[in-house]
Scaffold this motif. Sequence first.
Motif, PDB file in Angstrom:
ATOM      1  N   VAL A 320      -2.114   1.059 -15.855  1.00 49.02           N
ATOM      2  CA  VAL A 320      -2.097  -0.245 -15.531  1.00 49.02           C
ATOM      3  C   VAL A 320      -1.214  -0.923 -16.513  1.00 49.02           C
ATOM      4  O   VAL A 320      -1.662  -1.175 -17.721  1.00 49.02           O
ATOM      5  CB  VAL A 320      -3.302  -1.147 -15.373  1.00 49.02           C
ATOM      6  CG1 VAL A 320      -3.216  -2.565 -15.039  1.00 49.02           C
ATOM      7  CG2 VAL A 320      -4.197  -0.364 -14.329  1.00 49.02           C
ATOM      8  N   THR A 322       1.294  -4.673 -17.527  1.00 48.48           N
ATOM      9  CA  THR A 322       1.693  -6.110 -17.624  1.00 48.48           C
ATOM     10  C   THR A 322       2.711  -6.389 -18.349  1.00 48.48           C
ATOM     11  O   THR A 322       3.019  -5.494 -19.258  1.00 48.48           O
ATOM     12  CB  THR A 322       0.348  -6.806 -17.598  1.00 48.48           C
ATOM     13  OG1 THR A 322       0.021  -6.851 -19.075  1.00 48.48           O
ATOM     14  CG2 THR A 322      -0.547  -6.506 -16.762  1.00 48.48           C
ATOM     15  N   ARG A 327       1.840  -7.743 -12.940  1.00 47.23           N
ATOM     16  CA  ARG A 327       1.236  -6.411 -13.066  1.00 47.23           C
ATOM     17  C   ARG A 327       1.434  -5.317 -12.283  1.00 47.23           C
ATOM     18  O   ARG A 327       1.978  -5.641 -11.193  1.00 47.23           O
ATOM     19  CB  ARG A 327      -0.348  -6.842 -12.608  1.00 47.23           C
ATOM     20  CG  ARG A 327      -1.369  -5.618 -12.570  1.00 47.23           C
ATOM     21  CD  ARG A 327      -2.875  -6.099 -12.485  1.00 47.23           C
ATOM     22  NE  ARG A 327      -3.225  -6.737 -13.689  1.00 47.23           N
ATOM     23  CZ  ARG A 327      -4.507  -7.187 -13.919  1.00 47.23           C
ATOM     24  NH1 ARG A 327      -5.472  -7.141 -12.942  1.00 47.23           N
ATOM     25  NH2 ARG A 327      -4.869  -7.812 -14.897  1.00 47.23           N
ATOM     26  N   TYR A 354      -6.418  -3.258  -7.991  1.00 44.10           N
ATOM     27  CA  TYR A 354      -5.993  -3.886  -9.428  1.00 44.10           C
ATOM     28  C   TYR A 354      -5.489  -5.321  -8.870  1.00 44.10           C
ATOM     29  O   TYR A 354      -5.146  -6.002 -10.018  1.00 44.10           O
ATOM     30  CB  TYR A 354      -5.366  -3.095 -10.069  1.00 44.10           C
ATOM     31  CG  TYR A 354      -6.074  -1.986 -10.707  1.00 44.10           C
ATOM     32  CD1 TYR A 354      -6.877  -2.055 -11.766  1.00 44.10           C
ATOM     33  CD2 TYR A 354      -5.972  -0.695  -9.967  1.00 44.10           C
ATOM     34  CE1 TYR A 354      -7.399  -1.101 -12.355  1.00 44.10           C
ATOM     35  CE2 TYR A 354      -6.859   0.381 -10.725  1.00 44.10           C
ATOM     36  CZ  TYR A 354      -7.464   0.100 -11.722  1.00 44.10           C
ATOM     37  OH  TYR A 354      -8.208   1.340 -12.264  1.00 44.10           O
ATOM     38  N   ALA A 356      -2.507  -5.860  -8.178  1.00 45.25           N
ATOM     39  CA  ALA A 356      -1.077  -5.585  -8.869  1.00 45.25           C
ATOM     40  C   ALA A 356       0.294  -5.910  -7.849  1.00 45.25           C
ATOM     41  O   ALA A 356      -0.295  -6.014  -6.582  1.00 45.25           O
ATOM     42  CB  ALA A 356      -0.812  -4.208  -9.257  1.00 45.25           C
TER      43      ALA A 356
END
Length: 405
Positions: A320, A322, A327, A354, A356
Amino acid sequence: MTGVRKGNIARIAGLVAALCLTGAHGAGAQATETTVGDAGAPYRIVAHAPGCSTATAARHLAHGATPPGCHRMDATAQRWTLLSREGDVIALRGETPRAGAGRHERIMYFRASDVAPAAPGIVEWARRRWHDGSTAIRGLLFVAPDTTARATGTGPRHGLSRWLPYWRGALAAGLAMLAGWPVARGIIRWRRGRRARAICATLIARHADTLRLRRRQLLARNSYGVAKPEKWHRERDEFATTILRPALRAAGLGAQWPRLGPWAAARIEQAADGPVPRPDIVGPGMDPLDYEQHCAAELRQDGWRADTTIGSGDQGADIVATRRGLRMVVQCKLYSRTVGNEAVQQVSAARAHYGAAVAVVVSNAPYTRAAQQLARTNGVWLLHHDELRGLSRRLRDGGTRATSA
């Protein structure tokens, strides 16, 4: 001959010869008009007619006397041809064959009433017709019709002779164009080919990094270590079809491709086989967790804050990341075979889990066609791990492709 009278064949040939004459031929024609047009024609003499060695003696024959230098001739002993004619006096050349010594020639002068033209053979007839036709054409083109002007070589030219300089210039220009056209065509083709090669070379250099990555992905080996280039060759052809050929057509050089194709293929191979910016530390024996750490490090080099997830509860995301409020979830696949639909489905689910905005599958291997189609439908990026460092720039530029594979 059909459509052409036999009597005009010599005149047509004379016209062709006359058109090749220079201006000097016109002056020469004026200077030689003192001889008759039948010069060289065969003649016969009356039996025992008197002949003289000089023209002056032959003129006295008209008074019935036989002056010195004149004697009666044998009509059959010699072959006579016409030289010239002055009033009533005709000059003939006589040829007498001699055994072992070739032939003997002499010139005699006769009264016009004592000689007559002989019936010519086929060769003599053709020669005389050629002479008549060429003389008439030269007279039309170059010689003034005034007899006095012809004899003296003075006076203006008439007929078509005044156009001779223009004809000669036009003929020279036509010959120059005829001889120079193959050279000019070769130069044009060479310049167009060079421009087409320059366009292709620029595009290949621009996409060299991607070509190197794709070659590393697609140039697989079988279980025996033998390279299998079929997939890479299809990718190379796809690059030529979608990038090179449209650019050539847009530049009006699409017709150059049949000759340019082999050169372009070799140039693509050269660019794709070039040195990579960084050595690839990823290999078949690498641990999958180490591969995830390697991908996270690549993202950090590109400006991302990247963290790996816990293996048992990652929900389809291995990383993950950012960057500036954006994201992204990443699914890492270290494969020795092609990557299929399952990876795309996993990362799509992880993106929703998530929250994203971007979903990426990264692998060292190529992707199946079905995976590429599903990724386009779901807006998933399919990348090689060496493409991670440039991902932020591609996202910033607003890339329209959902996949890179």
